[in-house]
Write an enzyme that holds these catalytic residues in place. Sequence first.
Site: not given
Length: 421
Positions: A82, A339-341
């Site tokens: 992100n 995982f901010c993805n």
Amino acid sequence: MFNAARLRGGCFGNPHSDNPTSSASTELVERTRAAILRHFNASPREYAVIFMPNATGACRLVGESYPFRPGSRLVLTIDNHNSANGIREFAQSRGAVVQYVPVHPPELRTGTDEIRAALTRRRRRRGLLVFPAQSNFTGVQHPLSWIELAHEHGYDVLLDAAAYVPANPLDLGEVHPDFVPVSWYKVFGYPTGVGCLLARWEALARLNRPWFAGGTIQTASALGGWHVLAEDETAFEDGTLNFLSIPDVEAGLSRVSGIGIDLIHQRVTCLTGWLLDRLRDMRHAGGSPLIRLYGPQGTVRRGGTVAFNVLTPQGKVADERIVARDATARRISVRTGCFCNPGAAEGAFTITEKALTRSVGRARTLDDHLRLLGLPSGGAVRASLGVVSNLRDVERLVAFLEETYRDRTPDDRGLRPRERC
């Protein structure tokens, strides 16, 4: 590992001055810049080292300063972190076209032909390609040959190296990305709050900072309303640097050099291969898989990031929060979620753009969002292997999974509703 004697025996001050304590800090900061360039085999004539609080700050610096405008393009692989995804907000606000390039099962990779097709789309101005050297979700390592391919089509390249460089060599004398964000705690665990952006001087000259701050200027006037930025990399370093921690990066790099990055890579690859083999072979008594792996099943072109979900004996995905809770009770640290993805998660769970569009504005919590999408879980479990990992760590994780979930349906009592990814 890190030089506590330096802090006990010296006195250091803000580098933005010429007094003795400031000069002492400046000398250590510049030594660290030089050490980083040596570590990546980057010529100081080609690359600058800009110190940032983290890799996220490095991505923001590029996003806010890159000359996006109508007719320019931002191309991203969908499995970006992100911190890289956020660059699209700057691009869209200035009229640039944003395009994501998808990943495909089973390994969740992006094809070179798809990257080439995206780069050859019609544009009138310079563009920016953004991709991770290693996905922080799947461990996929993308071809670094994309860098030269992008340059051939008139694009600059931001190569997110945060997940890649802890266990892989990156030779900037061989490949030449324009912007490389790095987070140093990911490399040797300390110090936190120190990252950097390696940037080619040529590309750096194309950036246009939307503001200035202390430490970034040669001179400025309040009444006159003008300012002149510094002529070197300090024009991009806002305020006072973390001058007490930055020298620890040099010490950490010395430690990595003493071990050898190739040896670290070999060790992490072997541990990753062993973990993948064990997870892939786990079965319930009835023969159904215990684990669902995401990304490459082997060690070819992949790193030490292993994402998976636990499956019930009936083949259903168990809520990853249950695994996080149970692992914590066993003093095992794993990461859970997306995982901010989000792009990699959407690819792993085969969520369509139509479904995502349909759920916009209708969900107040993440659990609402999952119900609308028909998903059993909000993400996966991630085990990350690095320089300090050993075989005992992997054996403990494997034993925990087998002993806790084999032939059992995980108990979700006591879990709180999700509020965010």
